[in-house]
Write an enzyme that holds these catalytic residues in place. Structure first.
Site, PDB file in Angstrom:
ATOM      1  N   ASP A  13       0.820  -1.224   0.000  1.00 23.37           N
ATOM      2  CA  ASP A  13       0.000   0.000   0.000  1.00 23.37           C
ATOM      3  C   ASP A  13       0.849   1.268   0.000  1.00 23.37           C
ATOM      4  OD1 ASP A  13      -2.392  -1.567   0.237  1.00 23.37           O
ATOM      5  OD2 ASP A  13      -1.999  -1.765   2.379  1.00 23.37           O
ATOM      6  N   GLY A  17       1.144   1.687  -7.357  1.00 24.85           N
ATOM      7  CA  GLY A  17       0.294   1.807  -8.532  1.00 24.85           C
ATOM      8  C   GLY A  17       0.417   3.160  -9.199  1.00 24.85           C
ATOM      9  N   HIS A  43      -3.586  -2.779  -6.774  1.00 18.92           N
ATOM     10  CA  HIS A  43      -2.981  -1.500  -7.124  1.00 18.92           C
ATOM     11  C   HIS A  43      -4.071  -0.585  -7.654  1.00 18.92           C
ATOM     12  CE1 HIS A  43       1.330  -3.284  -7.812  1.00 18.92           C
ATOM     13  NE2 HIS A  43       0.967  -3.236  -6.551  1.00 18.92           N
ATOM     14  N   SER A  44      -4.042   0.660  -7.241  1.00 22.14           N
ATOM     15  CA  SER A  44      -5.047   1.602  -7.715  1.00 22.14           C
ATOM     16  C   SER A  44      -4.379   2.834  -8.294  1.00 22.14           C
ATOM     17  CB  SER A  44      -6.004   1.996  -6.581  1.00 22.14           C
ATOM     18  OG  SER A  44      -5.299   2.558  -5.497  1.00 22.14           O
ATOM     19  N   THR A 127      -5.813 -12.106   3.195  1.00 29.21           N
ATOM     20  CA  THR A 127      -6.831 -11.390   2.414  1.00 29.21           C
ATOM     21  C   THR A 127      -7.971 -12.294   1.983  1.00 29.21           C
ATOM     22  OG1 THR A 127      -5.706 -11.822   0.321  1.00 29.21           O
ATOM     23  CG2 THR A 127      -5.090  -9.806   1.508  1.00 29.21           C
ATOM     24  N   GLN A 179       2.807  -5.925  -3.150  1.00 28.37           N
ATOM     25  CA  GLN A 179       2.949  -5.958  -1.693  1.00 28.37           C
ATOM     26  C   GLN A 179       4.183  -5.176  -1.260  1.00 28.37           C
ATOM     27  OE1 GLN A 179       1.999 -10.400  -1.607  1.00 28.37           O
ATOM     28  NE2 GLN A 179       0.783  -9.649   0.104  1.00 28.37           N
ATOM     29  N   MET A 284       2.860  10.302  -1.084  1.00 28.36           N
ATOM     30  CA  MET A 284       2.052  11.001  -0.074  1.00 28.36           C
ATOM     31  C   MET A 284       2.843  12.034   0.727  1.00 28.36           C
ATOM     32  SD  MET A 284      -0.725   8.278   1.314  1.00 28.36           S
ATOM     33  CE  MET A 284      -1.892   7.517   0.180  1.00 28.36           C
ATOM     34  N   LEU A 285       3.748  12.742   0.051  1.00 27.27           N
ATOM     35  CA  LEU A 285       4.468  13.810   0.743  1.00 27.27           C
ATOM     36  C   LEU A 285       3.505  14.904   1.191  1.00 27.27           C
ATOM     37  CD1 LEU A 285       7.216  14.882   1.648  1.00 27.27           C
ATOM     38  CD2 LEU A 285       7.417  16.034  -0.581  1.00 27.27           C
ATOM     39  N   ASP A 286       2.395  15.048   0.481  1.00 27.37           N
ATOM     40  CA  ASP A 286       1.393  16.054   0.851  1.00 27.37           C
ATOM     41  C   ASP A 286       0.696  15.727   2.166  1.00 27.37           C
ATOM     42  OD1 ASP A 286       0.458  13.949  -1.002  1.00 27.37           O
ATOM     43  OD2 ASP A 286      -1.526  14.778  -0.591  1.00 27.37           O
ATOM     44  N   LYS A 324       5.579  11.826  -4.993  1.00 28.61           N
ATOM     45  CA  LYS A 324       4.154  12.062  -5.205  1.00 28.61           C
ATOM     46  C   LYS A 324       3.658  13.112  -4.214  1.00 28.61           C
ATOM     47  CE  LYS A 324       1.240  10.345  -7.193  1.00 28.61           C
ATOM     48  NZ  LYS A 324       0.523  10.940  -8.367  1.00 28.61           N
TER      49      LYS A 324
END
Length: 339
Positions: A13, A17, A43-44, A127, A179, A284-286, A324
């Site tokens: 996660d 993706g 993956h999204s 899962t 993964q 996800m640096l934001d 990102k």
């Protein structure tokens, strides 16, 4: 870089993706291959505000000029495969995808066992996709192979041969891992791990290329790592802390709430070493610094965000080439030419 592998550096996660989707569009690889376990990892990617999620097919499907391949080391669930072909018909995936004829098949019995086995379901937090039992059958040489499933026949190929031929011809090949390092059967937090190795060397083996044919390894790290299911998580924060920071997430496959933690520099360094990382992709640096949202120029990053990137480079020992700064594909800083 004739061939490069993208793998997760934490517990999955990490945002692989979105990184893969960007590389697929920006670099225009002619071949995109998926390694990894099977349909237990999703993956999204966001395209024009719409979210697409895949569990079986390569995330690079958005590059409509690329040949898409599923390596021999990957478990195939025909039900999921055909569902994704239909779901992604606008991308002409059916006309571009190939499955290695040696892929083992996930059958309904494997999924039922995965969901009913108290050790796997209740203790490990599987899962329920059937991957563990299917890999167990493969080890026992009992698993059915793709070449034994008639409806898959139009898609069968020799993935290893295709990829090596492409490399011989100087074509660019992008290889996707799934993964993350912390879920590796060998190097992860055993027994709270997946059913095989997830490192870059294993992903290369999954698709049939040797280590000397891999030019770059991009390891993806999330600014705030997450994991789904049970298992050690040394830097885990409380759910209340995560909510205050706006870090509430749910798994692509399971729908379960993800556990969230602080960035672990020592773990990241170890992960980068074992994977042989040549570059880091930070996502996800934001979330770490909200003022970094949407920034696409490194020099325009706010001080807090830039110092975090520099600390990662210094303590992990690997340059950060991709960053990102938001969910959309264009929310990215590409520093590959200057590092």
């Amino acid at each position: 870089m004739p061939s490069y592998i993208v793998v997760g550096g934490q517990w999955g996660d990490e945002g692989k993706g979105s990184i893969i989707a960007y590389l697929a569009l920006k670099d225009e690889p002619e071949v995109i291959a998926r390694g990894g376990v099977g349909t237990n990892a999703g993956h999204s990617v966001f395209i024009n505000g719409k979210r697409y999620a895949v569990r079986q097919l390569p995330t690079g499907f958005i590059q409509t000029k690329a040949r898409l391949l599923i390596g021999a080391g990957v478990l195939v669930d025909p039900e999921v495969f055909f569902h994704e072909l239909e779901h992604l018909k606008d991308f002409n995936v059916a006309g571009r995808v190939g499955i290695d004829h040696r892929c083992a098949i996930i059958e309904e019995k494997h999924k039922q066992l995965d969901r009913s086995n108290s050790h796997l379901h209740d203790k490990i937090g599987t899962t329920g996709s059937g991957c563990g039992p299917a890999n167990a059958d493969r080890v026992m040489r009992k698993a059915k192979l793709a070449k034994e499933v008639p409806e898959l026949e139009p898609y069968l190929t020799d993935v290893a041969q295709e990829i090596n031929d492409a490399l011989d011809e100087g074509k660019l090949v992008l290889i996707e891992g799934t993964q993350g390092f912390g879920l590796s059967l060998y190097y992860g937090t055993y027994p709270y791990v997946t059913s095989k190795d997830t490192t870059a060397s294993a992903i290369a083996s999954d698709v049939g290329i040797g280590p000397t044919r891999v030019d770059d390894v991009i390891v993806v790290f999330k600014s705030f790592p997450t994991r789904v299911g049970a298992g050690p998580f040394p830097t885990e924060m409380s759910q209340e802390e995560a909510e205050k920071l706006g870090l509430v997430e749910y798994g692509t496959v399971t729908g379960r709430r993800r556990r969230v933690g602080w960035f672990d520099f020592d773990f990241a360094r170890y992960s980068a070493r074992i994977n042989g990382a040549t570059m880091i992709a930070l996502t996800m640096l934001d979330k770490y610094d909200k003022n970094a949202f949407g920034v696409t120029d490194y020099d325009r990053l706010p001080k807090k965000a830039r110092e975090f990137v520099e600390e990662i480079e210094g303590r992990v020992g690997v340059p950060v080439g991709l960053i990102k700064t938001g969910p959309e594909l264009e929310h990215i800083i590409d520093r590959r030419e200057v590092i």
